[in-house]
Enzyme design. Sequence first.
Site, PDB file in Angstrom:
ATOM      1  N   GLU A  35       1.497  -6.415  -4.267  1.00 37.20           N
ATOM      2  CA  GLU A  35       2.137  -5.294  -4.955  1.00 37.20           C
ATOM      3  C   GLU A  35       3.661  -5.441  -4.896  1.00 37.20           C
ATOM      4  O   GLU A  35       4.371  -5.233  -5.880  1.00 37.20           O
ATOM      5  CB  GLU A  35       1.708  -3.982  -4.301  1.00 37.20           C
ATOM      6  CG  GLU A  35       1.966  -2.746  -5.121  1.00 37.20           C
ATOM      7  CD  GLU A  35       0.886  -2.471  -6.148  1.00 37.20           C
ATOM      8  OE1 GLU A  35       1.129  -1.612  -7.010  1.00 37.20           O
ATOM      9  OE2 GLU A  35      -0.170  -3.133  -6.107  1.00 37.20           O
ATOM     10  N   ASP A  39       7.994  -4.943  -0.377  1.00 38.23           N
ATOM     11  CA  ASP A  39       7.042  -5.230   0.701  1.00 38.23           C
ATOM     12  C   ASP A  39       6.390  -6.607   0.528  1.00 38.23           C
ATOM     13  O   ASP A  39       6.195  -7.078  -0.601  1.00 38.23           O
ATOM     14  CB  ASP A  39       5.951  -4.153   0.738  1.00 38.23           C
ATOM     15  CG  ASP A  39       6.450  -2.863   1.378  1.00 38.23           C
ATOM     16  OD1 ASP A  39       7.572  -2.870   1.914  1.00 38.23           O
ATOM     17  OD2 ASP A  39       5.720  -1.856   1.344  1.00 38.23           O
ATOM     18  N   HIS A  75      -0.222 -12.156   7.047  1.00 33.60           N
ATOM     19  CA  HIS A  75       0.746 -11.538   7.953  1.00 33.60           C
ATOM     20  C   HIS A  75       0.168 -11.446   9.349  1.00 33.60           C
ATOM     21  O   HIS A  75      -1.036 -11.561   9.550  1.00 33.60           O
ATOM     22  CB  HIS A  75       1.117 -10.126   7.472  1.00 33.60           C
ATOM     23  CG  HIS A  75       1.576 -10.074   6.058  1.00 33.60           C
ATOM     24  ND1 HIS A  75       2.750 -10.639   5.644  1.00 33.60           N
ATOM     25  CD2 HIS A  75       1.002  -9.537   4.957  1.00 33.60           C
ATOM     26  CE1 HIS A  75       2.884 -10.450   4.342  1.00 33.60           C
ATOM     27  NE2 HIS A  75       1.841  -9.786   3.904  1.00 33.60           N
ATOM     28  N   TYR A 131       4.568  -5.127   9.732  1.00 27.34           N
ATOM     29  CA  TYR A 131       4.014  -4.732   8.438  1.00 27.34           C
ATOM     30  C   TYR A 131       2.587  -4.224   8.583  1.00 27.34           C
ATOM     31  O   TYR A 131       1.781  -4.774   9.334  1.00 27.34           O
ATOM     32  CB  TYR A 131       4.069  -5.909   7.465  1.00 27.34           C
ATOM     33  CG  TYR A 131       3.756  -5.506   6.052  1.00 27.34           C
ATOM     34  CD1 TYR A 131       4.481  -4.498   5.423  1.00 27.34           C
ATOM     35  CD2 TYR A 131       2.716  -6.105   5.347  1.00 27.34           C
ATOM     36  CE1 TYR A 131       4.188  -4.099   4.127  1.00 27.34           C
ATOM     37  CE2 TYR A 131       2.427  -5.732   4.050  1.00 27.34           C
ATOM     38  CZ  TYR A 131       3.163  -4.723   3.447  1.00 27.34           C
ATOM     39  OH  TYR A 131       2.871  -4.335   2.171  1.00 27.34           O
ATOM     40  N   ASP A 146       3.596  -8.170   0.080  1.00 28.74           N
ATOM     41  CA  ASP A 146       2.221  -8.290  -0.380  1.00 28.74           C
ATOM     42  C   ASP A 146       2.218  -8.465  -1.896  1.00 28.74           C
ATOM     43  O   ASP A 146       3.273  -8.563  -2.517  1.00 28.74           O
ATOM     44  CB  ASP A 146       1.399  -7.061   0.040  1.00 28.74           C
ATOM     45  CG  ASP A 146       2.016  -5.738  -0.432  1.00 28.74           C
ATOM     46  OD1 ASP A 146       2.909  -5.768  -1.311  1.00 28.74           O
ATOM     47  OD2 ASP A 146       1.600  -4.678   0.069  1.00 28.74           O
ATOM     48  N   GLU A 199      12.098  -1.107  -1.705  1.00 25.04           N
ATOM     49  CA  GLU A 199      11.278  -0.123  -2.418  1.00 25.04           C
ATOM     50  C   GLU A 199      11.655   1.318  -2.118  1.00 25.04           C
ATOM     51  O   GLU A 199      11.610   2.167  -2.995  1.00 25.04           O
ATOM     52  CB  GLU A 199       9.794  -0.332  -2.071  1.00 25.04           C
ATOM     53  CG  GLU A 199       9.196  -1.602  -2.647  1.00 25.04           C
ATOM     54  CD  GLU A 199       7.730  -1.731  -2.293  1.00 25.04           C
ATOM     55  OE1 GLU A 199       7.001  -0.750  -2.484  1.00 25.04           O
ATOM     56  OE2 GLU A 199       7.329  -2.808  -1.830  1.00 25.04           O
ATOM     57  N   ARG A 203       0.077  -3.664   6.223  1.00 28.15           N
ATOM     58  CA  ARG A 203      -1.035  -4.054   5.343  1.00 28.15           C
ATOM     59  C   ARG A 203      -1.386  -5.505   5.644  1.00 28.15           C
ATOM     60  O   ARG A 203      -0.760  -6.430   5.139  1.00 28.15           O
ATOM     61  CB  ARG A 203      -0.658  -3.854   3.876  1.00 28.15           C
ATOM     62  CG  ARG A 203      -0.416  -2.386   3.537  1.00 28.15           C
ATOM     63  CD  ARG A 203      -0.034  -2.164   2.094  1.00 28.15           C
ATOM     64  NE  ARG A 203       0.214  -0.746   1.833  1.00 28.15           N
ATOM     65  CZ  ARG A 203       1.393  -0.155   1.961  1.00 28.15           C
ATOM     66  NH1 ARG A 203       2.460  -0.867   2.331  1.00 28.15           N
ATOM     67  NH2 ARG A 203       1.533   1.139   1.720  1.00 28.15           N
TER      68      ARG A 203
END
Length: 695
Positions: free
Chosen positions: A86, A82, A340, A294, A84, A9, A296
């Site tokens: 998103e 990432d 996670h 990570y 997740d 990203e 989130r």
Amino acid sequence: MAKTLVIVESPAKAKTISKFLGSNYVVRSSMGHVRDLPKSQLGVDVDHDFAPKYINIRGKGNIIKELREAAKDSSRVLLAADPDREGEAIAWHLQEILNIAQETPCRVVFNEITRPAVQEAIKKPRPIGLDQVNAQQARRILDRLVGYMISPLLWQKVRSGLSAGRVQSVAVRLLCEREKEIRNFVPEEYWSLTAALRTAGGESFAAKLVEVELGRQEQVEQVLADLAGARYVVSKVHKRRVSRRPPAPFTTSTLQQEANRRLNFTAKRTMRVAQELYEGVEVPGEGRVGVITYLRTDSTRISSLAQEEARQFIARDFGTDYLPEKAPAFKAGDKAQDAHEAIRPTLASRRPLELRQALTADQHKLYKLIWERFLASQMAAAVFEQTTVTVAADGYNFRASGSAVVFPGFRVIYAGDDEEQGTLPPLAAGEELQLLELKPEQHFTQPPPRYNDASLVKALEENGIGRPSTYAPIIDTILERGYVGREGKNLVPTDLGFVVTDLLKAYFPNVIDVEFTAQMEARLDEIEEGDLPWQRVIRDFYDPFAADLSRARNEMGRVQLAEEVVDETCPHCGRKLVVKRGRYGKFLACPGFPECQFTKPYLESIGVSCPKCGGEVVLRRSKKGHVFYGCSKYPNCDYVSWQQPTEKVCPRCGERLVKKQSRRGGGALACPRKGCGYTEKEGGRSGGEKVEAGS
């Protein structure tokens, strides 16, 4: 030989990962999303199963072209956004743009960006997780339906430029309801009675009257009369050992809360800095590497490998006494997805001090907080000896408590916010004490505190509103829209926030209902698990929403927002200025906007004279929105203070005392002069001073 293209990203992440892969890999950045719903239209076909219309994001044309060219020159493409929802959606859009077959194993994820983790993940590509994509897609469509269908109504009925949000509106409702509680709060009087006592050995301590409710001054006077000439005797001494377990390692929510309390970071600032630490920094002797996992996550789980490394570090640096018999496990919250690990340093042995020169000030502060919390979570419990003493005096009982550290355990590295009770002198049952003073104090019950970043994030998590990736954007959005302003660290709803909230409650009860929004989050989780088709979730929401929208269009009247007019005229056009509120609080503006765009700071007096020139001290805000205090005669007087000054003078050095807020919300007055150290409770006695006879 054709190379493997790895797409991440961000450029920072690309720079870090490229160092871990050999010359057969090319790493490129998509700069986040490459496709989205169009800004100029709804972009959702409500008549055909809510089919979304995705377009390439404006300004991303060159990036997409470069990625397509790089993909043509590569033997395979790996999508490493990432880990997740998103990130899964970003990978899916890239798959579509690059014409990668749906079943192709092209998705790789990194929970930490270190050489071993990246190299291991590259060996295990998988197909895109369409259930995760659908969950994100459902959230995006729900938010688009609410935002793009309610907002035009608000433009028409309230003010142009307004907007509504499915989750953000619920957050504003929480803030508005708390503010109403505060405004409607009626304080109740109560009293406390403290006895200052001295042992035969000359040591002093304080004990509070218990088992008697003192609601009025007359009751206090009666107790004082009853105690005239009383003997004070120790009737009971109770000691016990208490263990205090270490806190769990950080989740996204607890990291944002603790960074706000300890470092004064907003949720947005915390997430920005944590992203930098995750994506990679230049570490001396190692090169560029991610120093935390990570960011989130809602899990408190730690991998067995990380736990073992931490245990070895603790045993080596602190001793085996600081190791629990087995590695601790922490229970995740009921709503946790546990996808996670908790947030932790990628290497326990990488001390904050060693990284001091490699990190920015913010990065070092946050890394130190994460490192200390993680190490503490793997250490033995702290042990205290708590002592409770009861003192009898003619039928009345006074109680004092103290604690002494028997074994510090995890507290050698992470003490937390708990306040120590202090120790009591040696006391024995039957021992007679000398009364130095009986001190009655009047109190009033306090309203609930306003929300700040930390407490709002906690409330959102407890109510199931949003997910780890959304807490910071929620707060940022409601500030941007002017529904909420900052007063110091507090988040305070504006008049606009109240008006919009009341309208949404009246016409869109589900959209702004806390429980309904939490249930919707649970249904999004079910989509991710593959248990629900996303179209059904949207349909179940949309049908009653469309009916509410039709009713609102027919019934909602025009709302006039009253403006506070001040006795000051605009220097450009002569109109009376009005008070406006932006994301950083109040300011003065000309009501003739947009023809006249004059604005100036709103100077709010705090009722204190300037210690330099005798002028008036006013509340000001920096360009970043931080509150400070300055003289109203600036620039002729340059007095400034980050703490709120008072009229009270320090009895030690003569400096003006300032107000300080403790982490537990209590207030105190302190001397700002370095080396003085004088403090006292607001309206109370100075901290740390013994009470002497006759004082």
